[in-house]
Design a protein around this motif. Structure first.
Motif, PDB file in Angstrom:
ATOM      1  N   TRP A 114      55.955 -21.367  39.806  1.00  0.00           N
ATOM      2  CA  TRP A 114      54.960 -21.077  40.965  1.00  0.00           C
ATOM      3  C   TRP A 114      55.628 -20.769  42.340  1.00  0.00           C
ATOM      4  N   GLY A 115      56.800 -21.333  42.409  1.00  0.00           N
ATOM      5  CA  GLY A 115      57.598 -20.941  43.796  1.00  0.00           C
ATOM      6  C   GLY A 115      57.969 -19.479  43.753  1.00  0.00           C
ATOM      7  N   CYS A 116      58.314 -19.065  42.263  1.00  0.00           N
ATOM      8  CA  CYS A 116      58.560 -17.467  42.274  1.00  0.00           C
ATOM      9  C   CYS A 116      57.371 -16.519  42.389  1.00  0.00           C
ATOM     10  N   ALA A 117      56.130 -17.178  41.994  1.00  0.00           N
ATOM     11  CA  ALA A 117      54.849 -16.182  42.470  1.00  0.00           C
ATOM     12  C   ALA A 117      54.420 -16.453  43.907  1.00  0.00           C
ATOM     13  N   ILE A 118      54.611 -17.599  44.480  1.00  0.00           N
ATOM     14  CA  ILE A 118      54.631 -17.551  45.821  1.00  0.00           C
ATOM     15  C   ILE A 118      55.432 -16.554  46.617  1.00  0.00           C
ATOM     16  N   ASP A 119      56.663 -16.274  46.232  1.00  0.00           N
ATOM     17  CA  ASP A 119      57.493 -15.209  46.961  1.00  0.00           C
ATOM     18  C   ASP A 119      56.750 -13.989  46.790  1.00  0.00           C
ATOM     19  N   ALA A 120      56.195 -13.882  45.566  1.00  0.00           N
ATOM     20  CA  ALA A 120      55.509 -12.557  45.353  1.00  0.00           C
ATOM     21  C   ALA A 120      54.057 -12.490  45.965  1.00  0.00           C
ATOM     22  N   GLY A 121      53.536 -13.383  46.515  1.00  0.00           N
ATOM     23  CA  GLY A 121      52.502 -13.357  47.079  1.00  0.00           C
ATOM     24  C   GLY A 121      51.026 -13.841  46.387  1.00  0.00           C
ATOM     25  N   TYR A 122      51.293 -14.582  45.335  1.00  0.00           N
ATOM     26  CA  TYR A 122      50.227 -14.829  44.485  1.00  0.00           C
ATOM     27  C   TYR A 122      50.056 -16.633  44.377  1.00  0.00           C
ATOM     28  N   THR A 123      50.053 -17.035  45.777  1.00  0.00           N
ATOM     29  CA  THR A 123      50.268 -18.542  45.779  1.00  0.00           C
ATOM     30  C   THR A 123      48.953 -19.023  45.041  1.00  0.00           C
ATOM     31  N   ARG A 124      47.558 -18.921  45.202  1.00  0.00           N
ATOM     32  CA  ARG A 124      46.446 -19.304  44.873  1.00  0.00           C
ATOM     33  C   ARG A 124      46.574 -18.724  43.238  1.00  0.00           C
ATOM     34  N   CYS A 151      63.368 -14.320  39.014  1.00  0.00           N
ATOM     35  CA  CYS A 151      63.504 -15.845  39.539  1.00  0.00           C
ATOM     36  C   CYS A 151      63.334 -17.008  38.635  1.00  0.00           C
ATOM     37  N   VAL A 152      62.310 -16.665  37.757  1.00  0.00           N
ATOM     38  CA  VAL A 152      62.110 -17.417  36.720  1.00  0.00           C
ATOM     39  C   VAL A 152      63.346 -17.870  35.806  1.00  0.00           C
ATOM     40  N   ARG A 153      64.221 -16.926  35.422  1.00  0.00           N
ATOM     41  CA  ARG A 153      65.046 -17.115  34.580  1.00  0.00           C
ATOM     42  C   ARG A 153      66.324 -17.560  35.188  1.00  0.00           C
ATOM     43  N   GLU A 154      66.468 -17.258  36.517  1.00  0.00           N
ATOM     44  CA  GLU A 154      67.560 -17.689  37.181  1.00  0.00           C
ATOM     45  C   GLU A 154      67.263 -19.251  37.605  1.00  0.00           C
ATOM     46  N   GLU A 155      66.171 -19.664  37.243  1.00  0.00           N
ATOM     47  CA  GLU A 155      65.642 -21.333  37.714  1.00  0.00           C
ATOM     48  C   GLU A 155      65.862 -21.462  39.284  1.00  0.00           C
ATOM     49  N   ARG A 156      65.443 -20.294  39.977  1.00  0.00           N
ATOM     50  CA  ARG A 156      65.754 -20.373  41.507  1.00  0.00           C
ATOM     51  C   ARG A 156      64.932 -21.634  42.004  1.00  0.00           C
ATOM     52  N   TYR A 157      63.757 -21.966  41.741  1.00  0.00           N
ATOM     53  CA  TYR A 157      63.112 -23.127  42.440  1.00  0.00           C
ATOM     54  C   TYR A 157      63.046 -24.643  41.870  1.00  0.00           C
ATOM     55  N   ARG A 158      63.804 -24.854  40.746  1.00  0.00           N
ATOM     56  CA  ARG A 158      63.900 -25.835  40.048  1.00  0.00           C
ATOM     57  C   ARG A 158      64.345 -26.805  40.962  1.00  0.00           C
ATOM     58  N   PRO A 159      65.201 -26.754  41.816  1.00  0.00           N
ATOM     59  CA  PRO A 159      65.851 -27.684  42.830  1.00  0.00           C
ATOM     60  C   PRO A 159      64.521 -28.236  43.883  1.00  0.00           C
ATOM     61  N   TRP A 160      63.822 -27.082  44.146  1.00  0.00           N
ATOM     62  CA  TRP A 160      62.706 -27.207  45.021  1.00  0.00           C
ATOM     63  C   TRP A 160      61.626 -28.210  44.537  1.00  0.00           C
TER      64      TRP A 160
END
Length: 207
Positions: free
Chosen positions: A98-108, A151-160
Motif C-alpha cells: 500500500w505504501g508503494c501504491a500511495i507513492d504512485a497516487g493510488y491511496t484509496r 518498490c514491492v520487491r525491494e520491500e521499501r515500506y516494510r519498516p513503515w
C-alpha cells in the motif's frame, strides 16, 4: 472486533521506514480534503482482518465520502498485528505494498482493492505477485507499475508497516477495526452504519 493481540517480536522497525511520523497520527495515512476544523476520524485496520473487510464492504464508501467531502480528516492507521496470530507476514507486506501504491497516487484505490481481495484468514495471505496483479487491475501506467513493482520487491515500506504496528501496540488497542472520532472511541456499529456515522460526525462538528 478481532481481538487477541500478543506480545511478540515485531518485524524490523526503523525510523527510515516512514510515511508520516511527524504528528500524533505517526505512520498513519491521511486521506481526503478535511481541513483543520474537521473532526479527525482515525481507524486502525489490518488488511487480513475479516471484520475490517466487512466494514469496507458495508460502509467503506461512506467513510471515504465523508473524507472526500471534507466532513472529517480521515487517518487510516494500518497494523499488522494479525501476522502474529496467523503465523505469516502478509499484513506487513500488504501495508508495505500500500505504501508503494500511495507513492504512485493510488491511496484509496489500492486500500480498497486489497480489502476486496482479502484472502481466507486461516491461509498464508498474499504473495507479492498478487500485490502486483492488484496494481495492474487499477490501471497503473507502465511506468507507475514498474516503479510499484520495484518498490514491492525491494520491500521499501516494510519498516513503515512495522513502525505503524508498534504504534498500534503502544496505543493499547486490542483489535481491529478500532476508531476514534474527535479523539473519542466510537463503536464499530456506528462506523459500519452510514447514517449513524454521519450523525456522529455532525454532532462532533457542532461542539
Amino acid at each position: 472486533t478481532v481481538t487477541g493481540v500478543q506480545t511478540c517480536a515485531l518485524p524490523i522497525s526503523s525510523p527510515e521506514g516512514t510515511l508520516s511520523a511527524d504528528s500524533e497520527w505517526a505512520y498513519g495515512v491521511p486521506y481526503g480534503s478535511g481541513g483543520e476544523d474537521a473532526p479527525v476520524l482515525a481507524i486502525w485496520e489490518d488488511f487480513q482482518c475479516p471484520a475490517c473487510g466487512a466494514l469496507e464492504e458495508v460502509n467503506g464508501s461512506g467513510i471515504a465520502m465523508l473524507a472526500e467531502n471534507g466532513d472529517v480528516r480521515l487517518i487510516w492507521r494500518p497494523t499488522a498485528f494479525l501476522d502474529l496470530n496467523l503465523g505469516n507476514d502478509a499484513s506487513n507486506r500488504a501495508i508495505a505494498a500500500w505504501g508503494c501504491a500511495i507513492d504512485a497516487g493510488y491511496t484509496r484505490e489500492y486500500h480498497d482493492i486489497v480489502f476486496a481481495e482479502q484472502p481466507e484468514e486461516e491461509g498464508m495471505g498474499w504473495v507479492d505477485e498478487e500485490f502486483i496483479a492488484l496494481a495492474e487491475q487499477l490501471g497503473m501506467s507502465e511506468t507507475e507499475l514498474a516503479d510499484f513493482t520495484t518498490c514491492v520487491r525491494e520491500e521499501r515500506y516494510r519498516p513503515w508497516a512495522a513502525n505503524s504496528t508498534q504504534e498500534f501496540y503502544d496505543s493499547g488497542a486490542n483489535g481491529t477495526p478500532a476508531a476514534t472520532l474527535g479523539g473519542v472511541d466510537i463503536p464499530n456499529a456506528t462506523l459500519a452504519d452510514e447514517q449513524a456515522l454521519i450523525d456522529a460526525v455532525t454532532a462532533v462538528a457542532a461542539n
